[in-house]
Scaffold this motif. Structure first.
Motif, PDB file in Angstrom:
ATOM      1  N   VAL A 310       0.841  -1.197   0.000  1.00 13.14           N
ATOM      2  CA  VAL A 310       0.000   0.000   0.000  1.00 13.14           C
ATOM      3  C   VAL A 310       0.878   1.250   0.000  1.00 13.14           C
ATOM      4  N   THR A 311       1.911   1.229   0.831  1.00 13.14           N
ATOM      5  CA  THR A 311       2.848   2.359   0.886  1.00 13.14           C
ATOM      6  C   THR A 311       3.544   2.531  -0.457  1.00 13.14           C
ATOM      7  N   GLU A 312       4.013   1.438  -1.018  1.00 11.17           N
ATOM      8  CA  GLU A 312       4.730   1.488  -2.294  1.00 11.17           C
ATOM      9  C   GLU A 312       3.845   2.066  -3.399  1.00 11.17           C
ATOM     10  N   ALA A 313       2.591   1.653  -3.411  1.00 15.82           N
ATOM     11  CA  ALA A 313       1.656   2.171  -4.423  1.00 15.82           C
ATOM     12  C   ALA A 313       1.383   3.655  -4.215  1.00 15.82           C
ATOM     13  N   ALA A 314       1.313   4.092  -2.951  1.00 11.13           N
ATOM     14  CA  ALA A 314       1.070   5.507  -2.675  1.00 11.13           C
ATOM     15  C   ALA A 314       2.249   6.357  -3.135  1.00 11.13           C
ATOM     16  N   VAL A 315       3.462   5.860  -2.944  1.00 12.48           N
ATOM     17  CA  VAL A 315       4.637   6.579  -3.431  1.00 12.48           C
ATOM     18  C   VAL A 315       4.634   6.625  -4.954  1.00 12.48           C
ATOM     19  N   ALA A 316       4.347   5.493  -5.586  1.00 13.34           N
ATOM     20  CA  ALA A 316       4.347   5.427  -7.056  1.00 13.34           C
ATOM     21  C   ALA A 316       3.316   6.372  -7.667  1.00 13.34           C
ATOM     22  N   ALA A 317       2.269   6.712  -6.911  1.00 17.09           N
ATOM     23  CA  ALA A 317       1.222   7.595  -7.435  1.00 17.09           C
ATOM     24  C   ALA A 317       1.663   9.058  -7.476  1.00 17.09           C
ATOM     25  N   GLN A 318       2.774   9.390  -6.830  1.00 23.72           N
ATOM     26  CA  GLN A 318       3.255  10.777  -6.847  1.00 23.72           C
ATOM     27  C   GLN A 318       3.879  11.083  -8.210  1.00 23.72           C
ATOM     28  N   PRO A 319       3.619  12.263  -8.764  1.00 18.67           N
ATOM     29  CA  PRO A 319       4.038  12.532 -10.142  1.00 18.67           C
ATOM     30  C   PRO A 319       5.543  12.523 -10.362  1.00 18.67           C
ATOM     31  N   ASN A 320       6.325  12.791  -9.342  1.00 14.28           N
ATOM     32  CA  ASN A 320       7.779  12.843  -9.512  1.00 14.28           C
ATOM     33  C   ASN A 320       8.494  11.646  -8.903  1.00 14.28           C
ATOM     34  N   ALA A 321       7.729  10.613  -8.483  1.00 13.15           N
ATOM     35  CA  ALA A 321       8.318   9.460  -7.803  1.00 13.15           C
ATOM     36  C   ALA A 321       8.638   8.344  -8.788  1.00 13.15           C
ATOM     37  N   ILE A 322       9.737   7.638  -8.485  1.00 14.78           N
ATOM     38  CA  ILE A 322      10.158   6.465  -9.251  1.00 14.78           C
ATOM     39  C   ILE A 322      10.404   5.350  -8.241  1.00 14.78           C
ATOM     40  N   VAL A 323       9.614   4.285  -8.317  1.00 14.66           N
ATOM     41  CA  VAL A 323       9.736   3.159  -7.393  1.00 14.66           C
ATOM     42  C   VAL A 323      10.553   2.067  -8.065  1.00 14.66           C
ATOM     43  N   LEU A 324      11.604   1.626  -7.392  1.00 17.96           N
ATOM     44  CA  LEU A 324      12.461   0.565  -7.921  1.00 17.96           C
ATOM     45  C   LEU A 324      12.269  -0.707  -7.103  1.00 17.96           C
ATOM     46  N   ASP A 325      12.036  -1.793  -7.782  1.00 20.42           N
ATOM     47  CA  ASP A 325      11.985  -3.107  -7.152  1.00 20.42           C
ATOM     48  C   ASP A 325      12.623  -4.091  -8.125  1.00 20.42           C
ATOM     49  N   ASN A 326      13.926  -4.222  -7.979  1.00 20.98           N
ATOM     50  CA  ASN A 326      14.751  -5.035  -8.890  1.00 20.98           C
ATOM     51  C   ASN A 326      14.725  -4.443 -10.300  1.00 20.98           C
ATOM     52  N   LYS A 327      14.907  -3.132 -10.369  1.00 21.40           N
ATOM     53  CA  LYS A 327      14.907  -2.425 -11.651  1.00 21.40           C
ATOM     54  C   LYS A 327      16.136  -1.528 -11.758  1.00 21.40           C
ATOM     55  N   VAL A 328      16.437  -1.148 -12.999  1.00 25.73           N
ATOM     56  CA  VAL A 328      17.514  -0.200 -13.297  1.00 25.73           C
ATOM     57  C   VAL A 328      16.919   0.927 -14.124  1.00 25.73           C
ATOM     58  N   VAL A 329      17.158   2.191 -13.699  1.00 24.89           N
ATOM     59  CA  VAL A 329      16.625   3.344 -14.416  1.00 24.89           C
ATOM     60  C   VAL A 329      17.731   4.379 -14.569  1.00 24.89           C
ATOM     61  N   ASN A 330      17.529   5.305 -15.499  1.00 23.94           N
ATOM     62  CA  ASN A 330      18.429   6.440 -15.658  1.00 23.94           C
ATOM     63  C   ASN A 330      17.668   7.687 -15.211  1.00 23.94           C
TER      64      ASN A 330
END
Length: 506
Positions: A310-330
């Motif tokens: 639930v917390t993770e989804a709430a963070v992901a809903a923020q327009p400037n948030a990037i949630v990582l769970d075994n991911k690589v991003v630039n």
């Protein structure tokens, strides 16, 4: 009628307004004020020693009066000290070298210097009044001489300038507010660090306490400037990437104010959160993460053991948030890999921490490090710039896969090299002061965060550890660490970390 009576009798009113005389008087007054203002602008400042500082005092025309204390590069304090047409500006330009060295070597030096601060300011104000009055009168007379070339009007201009200055200073002294330090307005970096002034709310409306507070201001700012002189040499460039590392906010709303201040004043490019943003991961706690959107910079987040889906989804809903769970991003030019904690243990009684964890739990925590290393290994180049885990126990398998690994969970800072001596593990303390748990000890747990500086080659050059005192936010400290070349620096040996030189304001 006698001749004497005719001589003393006033002339009869002719009914005509003497416009020429009024115009002449207005002209002389305007020239006097213009000369006065020009003189104050060009030559009205005076230097004065205030404790360890070399300060400049100046008077400028104003509609509201007040006092401005400029503390470059920290900002300024605006004090409602008096009313009237004269504004006092005090600029702390520099530290005297000899006095600064004495402050550093003598532990009682700053205290001794601050005791004379009130006398220094009083002497400086007296000198300023005399200097500005003389300059204003002389400038007004010189300008009148250039305009009129008549001694009578030159004398009148000087007299008017003297009257204006005496009236301005009289109004200032008559409306002097000794309690002005109770409600200062902060600008610049001081806007969110009123601790430089101490506990100003407790100052009474008496001059003695005003003087005591002034001594405290000089003492604290003196400490700040003296220790800044010894910070390791590193000047971040404008094009450096700046990453703010936060962790373990634990539902403390005070953390957001500090984070926003650092993001704005340190020109942060991206915020990295290594988990435990909430305490229980419950539905009502979703509102807490809404402050992420106010930061207006990318916010990279991984889940901690106190954060639920639930917390993770709430963070992901923020327009400037990037949630990582075994991911690589630039993000912002940096390649960042991250993975969430495999546990959800908001109740600490469910599972002991650290070495007391069960073998199965320990294997799970280490296993996610292996999973993230495998994910990084499938990327082009087989290395990322940053790797994120919540528990530093997960960091071991990432040695050699990232030059810097960020973690949290322990609620205290730790910097060390992983096994290959090429990867630096940086464990953050608690940006939320461990939440309510931070109040359980004798002293509240401080709020901590770090600013990481990366160069054009995405190499970590330096980092600033920022610590804000616990409940009441009564203390702010900054420690600068310069990251040296691993091949030449003894600090790069296993288990070592750069030696900080702290800067404090109270």
């Amino acid at each position: 009628m006698t001749r004497l009576a005719r001589w003393v009798r006033p002339p009869a009113w002719s009914g005509r307004i003497p416009w020429r005389r009024i115009g002449a008087a207005t002209g002389v007054f305007a020239v006097s004020v213009a000369g006065l203002a020009l003189g104050l602008y060009l030559c009205g400042a005076t230097g004065v020693d205030v404790g360890p500082f070399r300060a400049t005092m100046a008077v400028t025309p104003s509609l509201y009066g007040d006092t401005e204390v400029v503390l470059p590069p920290l900002g300024s304090l605006q004090l409602d000290s008096h009313d009237g047409p004269a504004r006092l500006m005090v600029r702390l330009d520099a530290l005297d070298r000899a006095r600064t060295e004495a402050l550093i070597t003598d532990p009682a030096g700053i205290t001794a210097a601050s005791r004379t601060a009130v006398d220094d300011v009083r002497a400086g104000v007296t000198r300023l009044v005399l200097r500005t009055t003389a300059v204003a009168v002389l400038a007004a007379m010189l300008l009148a001489a250039l305009v009129y070339r008549r001694m009578t009007r030159v004398a009148w201009s000087g007299g008017l300038a003297l009257a204006v200055m005496m009236s301005a200073f009289g109004a200032a002294f008559g409306t002097f507010n000794p309690g002005a330090l109770r409600e200062p307005r902060y600008e610049g970096l001081l806007a969110n660090a009123p601790s430089v002034m101490g506990n100003a709310q407790r100052i009474a409306d008496r001059y003695d306490e005003y003087a005591a507070q002034l001594q405290k201001l000089v003492s604290n700012v003196g400490n700040l400037y003296a220790t800044v002189q010894n910070l390791p040499v590193y000047s971040p460039e404008d094009d450096n990437l700046r990453v703010l590392h936060v962790s373990d906010l634990h539902l403390n709303p005070a953390a957001w104010g500090v984070i926003r201040t650092v993001v704005e004043n340190f020109h942060i490019d991206v915020v990295v959160d290594t988990g435990d943003i909430t305490d229980w991961g419950s539905e009502p706690e979703k509102a807490f993460v809404a402050s992420i959107a106010l930061l207006k910079v990318p916010y990279v987040y991984i889940r901690g053991n106190h954060d639920s889906p639930v917390t993770e989804a709430a963070v992901a809903a923020q327009p400037n948030a990037i949630v990582l769970d075994n991911k690589v991003v630039n993000v912002a030019g940096l390649t960042i890999a991250g993975i969430g904690d495999p546990r959800f243990t908001p109740d600490k009684g469910q599972e002991p921490a650290g070495e007391g964890q069960s073998k199965a739990t320990l294997e799970r925590v280490i296993g996610i490090g292996d999973r993230l290393a495998d994910t990084i290994g499938r990327q082009p180049g087989d290395m990322v710039d940053l790797a994120l885990v919540h528990d530093p126990t997960s960091a071991g398998p990432l040695a050699g896969y990232a030059p810097v690994v960020l973690a949290g969970h322990l609620h205290h800072r730790e910097v060390r090299k992983l096994g290959d001596d090429e990867t630096m593990l940086m464990v953050q303390g608690s940006t939320g002061g461990a939440g309510l748990r931070g109040l359980e000890g004798d002293k509240p747990t401080p709020l901590t965060m770090s600013v990481l500086y990366f160069d054009d080659n995405r190499m970590l050059m330096a980092y600033d550890d920022i610590t804000v005192g616990g409940t009441g936010l009564a203390e702010v400290a900054l420690s600068r660490h310069v990251v040296e070349d691993p091949s030449t620096s003894p600090a790069a040996q296993p288990g070592a970390s750069p030696r900080p030189i702290p800067t404090r304001t109270r």
